[in-house]
Design a protein around this motif. Structure first.
Motif, PDB file in Angstrom:
ATOM      1  N   LYS A  85      39.999 -40.281  29.008  1.00  0.00           N
ATOM      2  CA  LYS A  85      39.491 -39.169  29.806  1.00  0.00           C
ATOM      3  C   LYS A  85      37.974 -39.136  29.666  1.00  0.00           C
ATOM      4  N   ILE A  86      37.304 -38.472  30.645  1.00  0.00           N
ATOM      5  CA  ILE A  86      35.850 -38.421  30.676  1.00  0.00           C
ATOM      6  C   ILE A  86      35.430 -37.047  31.128  1.00  0.00           C
ATOM      7  N   TRP A  87      34.355 -36.523  30.548  1.00  0.00           N
ATOM      8  CA  TRP A  87      33.830 -35.224  30.929  1.00  0.00           C
ATOM      9  C   TRP A  87      32.354 -35.162  30.545  1.00  0.00           C
ATOM     10  N   ALA A  88      31.676 -34.105  31.026  1.00  0.00           N
ATOM     11  CA  ALA A  88      30.232 -33.994  30.801  1.00  0.00           C
ATOM     12  C   ALA A  88      29.873 -32.573  30.442  1.00  0.00           C
ATOM     13  N   ASP A  89      28.755 -32.446  29.726  1.00  0.00           N
ATOM     14  CA  ASP A  89      28.210 -31.139  29.354  1.00  0.00           C
ATOM     15  C   ASP A  89      26.707 -31.214  29.552  1.00  0.00           C
ATOM     16  N   SER A  90      26.162 -30.260  30.324  1.00  0.00           N
ATOM     17  CA  SER A  90      24.735 -30.345  30.646  1.00  0.00           C
ATOM     18  C   SER A  90      24.188 -28.970  30.955  1.00  0.00           C
ATOM     19  N   THR A  91      22.880 -28.864  30.780  1.00  0.00           N
ATOM     20  CA  THR A  91      22.139 -27.656  31.143  1.00  0.00           C
ATOM     21  C   THR A  91      20.886 -28.105  31.886  1.00  0.00           C
ATOM     22  N   PRO A  92      20.543 -27.468  33.008  1.00  0.00           N
ATOM     23  CA  PRO A  92      19.367 -27.884  33.770  1.00  0.00           C
ATOM     24  C   PRO A  92      18.118 -27.942  32.892  1.00  0.00           C
ATOM     25  N   ASP A  93      17.413 -29.077  32.983  1.00  0.00           N
ATOM     26  CA  ASP A  93      16.164 -29.325  32.281  1.00  0.00           C
ATOM     27  C   ASP A  93      16.357 -29.480  30.760  1.00  0.00           C
TER      28      ASP A  93
ATOM     29  N   ALA B  91      25.035 -34.620  28.260  1.00  0.00           N
ATOM     30  CA  ALA B  91      25.888 -35.312  27.279  1.00  0.00           C
ATOM     31  C   ALA B  91      27.169 -35.725  27.991  1.00  0.00           C
ATOM     32  N   LEU B  92      27.423 -37.037  28.036  1.00  0.00           N
ATOM     33  CA  LEU B  92      28.616 -37.566  28.699  1.00  0.00           C
ATOM     34  C   LEU B  92      29.583 -38.059  27.620  1.00  0.00           C
ATOM     35  N   TYR B  93      30.844 -37.603  27.697  1.00  0.00           N
ATOM     36  CA  TYR B  93      31.865 -37.956  26.716  1.00  0.00           C
ATOM     37  C   TYR B  93      32.995 -38.713  27.404  1.00  0.00           C
ATOM     38  N   PHE B  94      33.557 -39.695  26.688  1.00  0.00           N
ATOM     39  CA  PHE B  94      34.728 -40.400  27.204  1.00  0.00           C
ATOM     40  C   PHE B  94      35.504 -40.977  26.020  1.00  0.00           C
ATOM     41  N   THR B  95      36.792 -41.220  26.218  1.00  0.00           N
ATOM     42  CA  THR B  95      37.657 -41.761  25.158  1.00  0.00           C
ATOM     43  C   THR B  95      38.174 -43.131  25.559  1.00  0.00           C
ATOM     44  N   LEU B  96      38.293 -44.008  24.549  1.00  0.00           N
ATOM     45  CA  LEU B  96      38.802 -45.364  24.740  1.00  0.00           C
ATOM     46  C   LEU B  96      39.666 -45.747  23.538  1.00  0.00           C
ATOM     47  N   PRO B  97      40.593 -46.668  23.716  1.00  0.00           N
ATOM     48  CA  PRO B  97      41.368 -47.152  22.571  1.00  0.00           C
ATOM     49  C   PRO B  97      40.481 -47.911  21.594  1.00  0.00           C
TER      50      PRO B  97
ATOM     51  N   GLY C 150      39.163 -43.322  20.053  1.00  0.00           N
ATOM     52  CA  GLY C 150      37.835 -42.900  19.666  1.00  0.00           C
ATOM     53  C   GLY C 150      37.182 -42.115  20.787  1.00  0.00           C
ATOM     54  N   GLN C 151      36.367 -41.122  20.411  1.00  0.00           N
ATOM     55  CA  GLN C 151      35.630 -40.323  21.399  1.00  0.00           C
ATOM     56  C   GLN C 151      34.162 -40.740  21.328  1.00  0.00           C
ATOM     57  N   PHE C 152      33.604 -41.205  22.465  1.00  0.00           N
ATOM     58  CA  PHE C 152      32.251 -41.735  22.533  1.00  0.00           C
ATOM     59  C   PHE C 152      31.367 -40.783  23.329  1.00  0.00           C
ATOM     60  N   PHE C 153      30.069 -40.827  23.051  1.00  0.00           N
ATOM     61  CA  PHE C 153      29.147 -39.948  23.776  1.00  0.00           C
ATOM     62  C   PHE C 153      27.835 -40.685  24.014  1.00  0.00           C
ATOM     63  N   VAL C 154      27.222 -40.333  25.153  1.00  0.00           N
ATOM     64  CA  VAL C 154      25.888 -40.817  25.522  1.00  0.00           C
ATOM     65  C   VAL C 154      25.082 -39.585  25.896  1.00  0.00           C
ATOM     66  N   VAL C 155      24.036 -39.283  25.124  1.00  0.00           N
ATOM     67  CA  VAL C 155      23.256 -38.070  25.304  1.00  0.00           C
ATOM     68  C   VAL C 155      21.826 -38.455  25.659  1.00  0.00           C
ATOM     69  N   ASP C 156      21.277 -37.799  26.704  1.00  0.00           N
ATOM     70  CA  ASP C 156      19.881 -38.040  27.090  1.00  0.00           C
ATOM     71  C   ASP C 156      19.148 -36.712  27.138  1.00  0.00           C
ATOM     72  N   ASN C 157      17.826 -36.769  27.234  1.00  0.00           N
ATOM     73  CA  ASN C 157      17.003 -35.560  27.345  1.00  0.00           C
ATOM     74  C   ASN C 157      16.407 -35.434  28.738  1.00  0.00           C
ATOM     75  N   GLY C 158      17.216 -35.864  29.749  1.00  0.00           N
ATOM     76  CA  GLY C 158      16.726 -35.855  31.132  1.00  0.00           C
ATOM     77  C   GLY C 158      16.764 -34.480  31.766  1.00  0.00           C
ATOM     78  N   VAL C 159      16.796 -34.483  33.116  1.00  0.00           N
ATOM     79  CA  VAL C 159      16.671 -33.233  33.873  1.00  0.00           C
ATOM     80  C   VAL C 159      17.930 -32.399  33.800  1.00  0.00           C
ATOM     81  N   GLY C 160      19.079 -33.022  33.557  1.00  0.00           N
ATOM     82  CA  GLY C 160      20.325 -32.280  33.465  1.00  0.00           C
ATOM     83  C   GLY C 160      20.758 -31.717  34.806  1.00  0.00           C
ATOM     84  N   PHE C 161      21.826 -30.898  34.776  1.00  0.00           N
ATOM     85  CA  PHE C 161      22.339 -30.275  36.000  1.00  0.00           C
ATOM     86  C   PHE C 161      23.200 -29.089  35.604  1.00  0.00           C
ATOM     87  N   ASP C 162      23.581 -28.292  36.598  1.00  0.00           N
ATOM     88  CA  ASP C 162      24.408 -27.107  36.374  1.00  0.00           C
ATOM     89  C   ASP C 162      25.875 -27.528  36.401  1.00  0.00           C
ATOM     90  N   VAL C 163      26.534 -27.495  35.234  1.00  0.00           N
ATOM     91  CA  VAL C 163      27.922 -27.951  35.134  1.00  0.00           C
ATOM     92  C   VAL C 163      28.849 -27.088  35.973  1.00  0.00           C
TER      93      VAL C 163
END
Length: 683
Positions: free
Chosen positions: A650-658, A662-668, A597-610
């Protein structure tokens, strides 16, 4: 009926010899000897006298006494119809008119019947007075029988012709209608009685007369005519009529008339046209299909002949060769005459220490049972050499699912077998080297983990001493006024606490790499609800809007490590969005594969430059924001990555400043277990 049972002679004299008789006697004698029956009637149709012929017809002898009433009953004079005919005849002769002849039926004493034709005449006195009516009765029994048979035959013929849908008529030599059937009457719209006696032109349509008349005239000369009439129907369509004109008689004896039959063949003609068009289309389709089959056969032939390291040939259901292609001759070297009728096993060979995966007979049997069968082994060439081959045997079935034969495709795999041997040797050598290299690195890595553990553990002692000595120094300087001393004291404490946190993080990082995993199914929804409560206890002043998908699955992993993973991820999401007016965090998932399964945690925080954080986002102690803006040691994502990797994900992130992160990761995951069954599990 005219046979006489008794002979009579003219009246004789007193001496026994014939003597001259009176005219009255001679007249009576002649009347009795007449071949026809004579009946004298009064004006009221009462019988006055009957001659001997009539008595004989009745079946009585001359000596028998026959009363007038018996004669009248035998002739049926009491019947109204007969009585009317007789009275009409008497009335006519009384007026010296010629009465019409009429028929009477005589019932004989034996019960049989005679048909009589009656002709009336008047019997008058010398003065001209009417005395009686004389009926001359002629025997027409045979003629009546023939006429009855003709009438019956005519009725049967009419019944037959009335049943056909074709229009039928008979015309004499003057083209006067003598017979029409029901279909022609219905077409013209007139009764049979009206059409009989009409001319040829009055019995058919104008268009039909124009087409038929030139053909009828040759028929009157004895020539049979059959022709087609095309005319326009009332609905505007074309109507087709097949007309036959048959002469009645030949040229020698003379043609008495013509029989005409007109049949509407429009539907038959249309059906024939449809069948013709269908046949033409079918022929075209057959021609196209034949051409396609011809091209397919040619392509197959070209393909079979062009095969270089492969061949194809055919077997019957017992495994004997029935067709040997040029490609088979090229690969095996055998000519068609040498192999036809031989078993497929004759093409196999045996090498010392190696043999086919399965016997040829079993390969044929399994191909028939399962549709196809593959085998590898040595094959034989005509020169005695062997080659390694891959063979595919396919059962060829007909419409009734009966095996009509088998196709055998053989490919020369000698070079591939040699290459496999080389590759196996190389793989063996590579595996040996890898094992050696792994062995070389296992000990250093283990030593590195031990070193990390020891160094972080050893750093904790000096840190405790620094904190202790700093506290003692501050106590000793109590009451001494030194500018900035409080600031230095707080900075030293903060630095030592941060360093202590980093040491603890290093110990945790090392422990995650060494600890044994104990995977177990966990309801992720229940776990997330508990962690949200803990995270909000660490941020009591922040009101976060949580959105958690209700269908979170059961994950399979180490309970403690998965809990730490989610704790780090949720803590980061709240920490970097808490300064927003309305912090929002969303948690969900999607199915990546059957067991992942692919899981995600998304917030509306400050973000960052990927793009800038791509190389150090998951590195220990790496920070994307200044420590004055957001507290922390920069170890949360590094620990999360370590945990995910230990579970094979595996784990990865997608973000834009301000604009949040969105943080993604996979687990069994285990889709076979319902989360509700594990809802009461305490983690």
């Amino acid at each position: 009926m005219n046979d006489r049972t008794e002979e009579t002679a003219p009246p004789a004299g007193e001496d026994g010899e014939q003597a001259a008789s009176s005219p009255a006697e001679l007249a009576q004698w002649a009347l009795d000897q007449a071949p026809c029956a004579i009946l004298l009637l009064k004006g009221s149709a009462t019988v006055l006298h009957a001659n001997t012929t009539l008595k004989r017809w009745l079946g009585r002898s001359q000596r028998d006494t026959v009363t007038e009433s018996q004669i009248g009953a035998a002739l049926g004079l009491e019947h109204p119809a007969t009585q009317d005919a007789v009275l009409l005849a008497i009335e006519s002769v009384q007026q010296d008119l010629l009465p019409p002849s009429f028929e009477l039926k005589l019932t004989r004493s034996d019960g049989s019947h005679m048909s009589l034709l009656a002709g009336a005449s008047a019997v008058r006195s010398p003065a001209g007075d009417f005395l009686a009516c004389a009926l001359a009765l002629t025997d027409i029994t045979e003629r009546a029988r023939v006429m009855a048979e003709l009438l019956d035959s005519s009725e049967r013929m009419r019944s037959i012709t009335d049943r056909t849908t074709a229009r039928q008529a008979y015309f004499d030599a003057d083209l006067t209608c003598l017979f029409v059937n029901r279909a022609l009457c219905a077409h013209v719209g007139a009764r049979r009685e009206i059409l009989l006696g009409r001319s040829f032109e009055e019995c058919f349509d104008t268009d039909e007369v124009r087409e038929m008349l030139p053909r009828v005239m040759p028929a009157l000369s004895g020539d049979k005519q059959t022709f087609l009439i095309e005319k326009q129907a009332q609905d505007g369509t074309t109507q087709y009529l097949e007309c036959r004109v048959l002469p009645d008689g030949g040229a020698a004896e003379g043609v008495r008339g013509v029989f005409i039959e007109i049949e509407d063949i429009t539907e038959r003609r249309r059906t024939e046209d449809l069948v013709l068009h269908a046949n033409m289309e079918l022929e075209a389709r057959v021609a196209r299909r034949t051409a396609e089959l011809s091209r397919t056969k040619r392509r197959y032939s070209l393909m079979a002949e062009a095969l270089q390291d492969s061949c194809i040939f055919f077997l019957d259901s017992t495994g004997r060769i029935t067709e040997w292609s040029e490609s088979a001759h090229r690969l095996h070297g055998f000519s068609s005459e040498n192999v036809m009728g031989k078993h497929y096993g004759a093409m196999t060979a045996t090498m010392k220490g190696e043999q086919d995966e399965i016997a040829p007979e079993d390969a044929i049997r399994l191909a028939i049972q399962r549709g196809q069968w593959e085998s590898r082994g040595w094959r034989l060439r005509a020169d005695g050499q062997h080659f390694w081959a891959h063979t595919l045997i396919t059962a060829l079935r007909g419409e009734n699912d009966e095996v009509e034969g088998l196709s055998c495709i053989t490919r020369d795999m000698t070079a591939a077998k040699d290459l496999d041997k080389v590759m196996n040797d190389l793989n063996g050598e590579l595996e040996r080297r890898v094992s050696e290299r792994v062995r070389q690195y296992v000990v250093p890595n283990r030593d590195l983990d031990v070193f990390t553990h020891h160094i972080t553990h050893d750093l904790r002692g000096p840190l405790r001493h620094i904190n202790t000595y700093a506290g003692l120094m501050l106590e000793g300087l109590e009451g001494v006024e030194v500018e900035g001393l409080d600031l230095y004291r707080d900075g030293m404490r903060a630095a030592s606490q941060r360093l202590n946190g980093m040491v603890e993080a290093l110990l945790t990082y090392a422990r995650i790499g060494r600890v044994d995993l104990h995977p177990a199914p966990m309801p992720l929804g229940t776990l997330v609800e508990g962690l949200i409560t803990r995270v909000m206890q660490r941020f009591p002043d922040v009101e976060v809007s949580w959105t958690v998908h209700e269908d979170l699955p059961v994950v399979v992993g180490d309970p403690m490590l998965v809990t730490d993973l989610l704790s780090h991820v949720l803590d980061n999401a709240v920490k970097f969005s808490r300064k927003r007016p309305k912090p929002e965090v969303q948690i969900g998932w999607s199915q990546e594969s059957e067991h992942w399964g692919q899981f995600f945690v998304v917030d509306n925080g400050v973000g960052f430059d990927v793009s800038k954080a791509a190389n150090n986002l998951f590195v220990m102690f790496a920070r994307q924001h200044h420590s004055l803006d957001f507290s922390g040691a920069g170890t949360g994502l590094a620990l999360a990555q370590r945990i995910v990797q230990r579970h094979g994900g595996k784990i990865w992130a997608d973000s834009t400043p301000d604009h949040g992160c969105a943080l993604y990761f996979t687990l069994p995951v285990d889709a076979s277990v319902s989360p509700s069954k594990l809802a009461g599990l305490h983690l």
